[in-house]
Design a protein around this motif. Structure first.
Motif: not given
Lengths: 171, 283
Positions: A70-71, A117, A119-120, A123, A125-128, B25, B28-29, B32, B131, B177-178, B197-199
């Protein structure tokens, strides 16, 4: 200095990817993983300058993206931008010690991670961000600094020392 | 004198690169169904080697624990220690085999209990960065897997397939997070939306859909089957805390998944799911 050939570089990249994706997450679960692929291209930028560094960053980044699935292009773009910036300062760098490359790899890692971070996140993606700037980016930078020191010694300093010793002994 | 056209050319090359990367990007985000030939080739080559490397790493890890355990028993009698070490090593090997056996048996029993068609797969490697929370498994389109298929274990939902090659698939984990999954509170039957949460905390964000809801700590959240991807009745996690939302109108909760994503080794991909694990039981 004897330069690395393409086979060595490809092998190095493959090992870096393998360590990042399959070995470190198993040995150290929940730990932050160093970005060895970027580290390799950053060290090449320091040694060889912008051109080879950016090319290697693009190839390594695309491989990372392809494995992520992905990305596609986000890692490549971030790696290339950071390698390009490192390449810009390369002529002014003193490469005969370990401190300069370590500092440059650390700074390059921070730039690379911030770009990636952002960039994603752009598009979807969740970033903490608190965790990103408080934990992940500093730790990746520290781990990359350690890996960068090893790589710089292995690729640049060690062969030069050997060459120097050889020339002294021949005299 | 030659600097000007060269720098102009560089700017043009950089601009083209940026435009190409942004397009790449963008396209492909999302999930697919088809990957490029280069991606397929790289993943087909990388996956079995990565699986081997993971296995070796696990061996090293168990050897390290074994060595640490030797250090802890230094004070013991030498002869007894040697015997103990030998027995421990044997035991460790047996334990490892037993654990694997148990895991596989659980998976098999679970697979048989589902009734539908499911494919068991092993984790080949994890996302190479820090990430994204996704893993690659060693089964792909040759085994009937396609994009969007749900992935589970006996403990609960793992995630869904986002892309496949012939022998590998990428699975986005529920903690990413997605990821967003429709769920139901097993006790109160409130509909909720469960997001990753993806944290790095490994927790899920549970958002009740109705204003009048009764989600409590300790409640089990299961899949609702309404999203069209996950069949009804698979465990998503246990609610650990409930807090009022930003303006006090809604509530939001956090759940801990029962699946240990850091030590995940085998999973089931539901090809043709008939029913869920516990949802039908309650009904």
């Amino acid at each position: 200095m004897k330069r690395l050939n393409r086979l060595h570089i490809a092998l190095g990249m493959f090992v870096a990817l393998l360590l990042q994706a399959a070995v470190f997450p198993v040995l150290f679960p929940r730990w932050v993983v160093p970005d060895l692929v970027f580290c390799f291209s950053a060290v090449m930028s320091i040694i060889e300058g912008t051109g080879p560094g950016v090319v290697l960053a693009a190839i390594g980044g695309l491989c990372q993206d392809a494995l992520s699935g992905t990305f596609m292009g986000a890692s490549a773009g971030a790696n290339m931008a950071a390698a390009w910036i490192i390449g810009l300062v390369e002529p002014q760098l003193f490469k005969e010690n370990l401190i300069t490359p370590v500092v440059i790899v650390g700074a390059g890692t921070v730039i690379r991670e911030v770009i990636y971070t952002f960039v994603i996140w752009s598009f979807g993606a969740g970033i903490d961000w608190a965790r990103a700037f408080g934990t992940v980016i500093p730790w990746v930078a520290v781990l990359n600094c350690c890996a960068g020191a090893l790589l710089h010694y292995w690729i640049y300093l060690r062969p030069r020392d050997r060459e120097r010793l050889r020339s002294v002994s021949s005299v | 004198m030659n600097q000007q056209p060269l720098s102009k050319r560089r700017i043009v090359v950089a601009a083209i690169c940026i435009i190409l990367l942004v397009c790449l990007i963008y396209f492909t985000a999302k999930d697919r169904d088809r990957l490029s030939v280069a991606e397929k080739a790289l993943r087909e080559i990388f996956s079995p080697i990565a699986r081997g490397a993971s296995k070796v790493s696990r061996e090293i890890s168990s050897w390290a624990s074994y060595l640490i355990s030797i250090g802890e028993t230094k004070a013991e009698n030498e002869k007894l220690r040697e015997e103990l070490d030998a027995l421990r090593y044997e035991n460790l090997q047996m334990e490892e085999a037993l654990r694997e056996n148990e895991r596989l048996r659980d998976l098999l029993e679970f697979k048989e209990s589902l009734g539908g068609r499911a494919v068991a797969a092993r984790i080949s490697y994890r996302d190479p960065g820090n990430w994204l929370y996704s893993v690659a498994i060693d089964k792909g389109s040759d085994h009937g897997i396609s994009s969007g298929k749900p992935v589970v274990t006996a403990r609960g939902v793992v995630g869904r397939v986002t892309s496949v090659t012939r022998n590998t698939s990428t699975v986005i984990l529920t903690v990413d997070s997605r990821s967003a999954v429709g769920g139901i509170d097993f006790r109160s039957r409130d509909l909720v939306l469960v997001e990753g949460l993806g944290d790095g905390s490994g927790l899920l964000h549970v958002r009740p859909l109705g204003a009048d809801n009764d989600v409590q700590p300790g409640d089990i959240i299961i899949t609702s089957g309404l999203g069209g991807i996950y069949p009804k009745g698979y465990v998503l996690g246990d609610v650990i805390s409930v807090a009022p939302g930003k303006y006090g109108v809604s509530k939001s909760a956090f759940a801990r998944p029962r699946v240990d994503f850091d030590r995940l080794e085998e999973v089931l991909v539901l090809i043709d799911p008939i029913r869920g694990a516990i949802g039908e039981m309650q009904e």
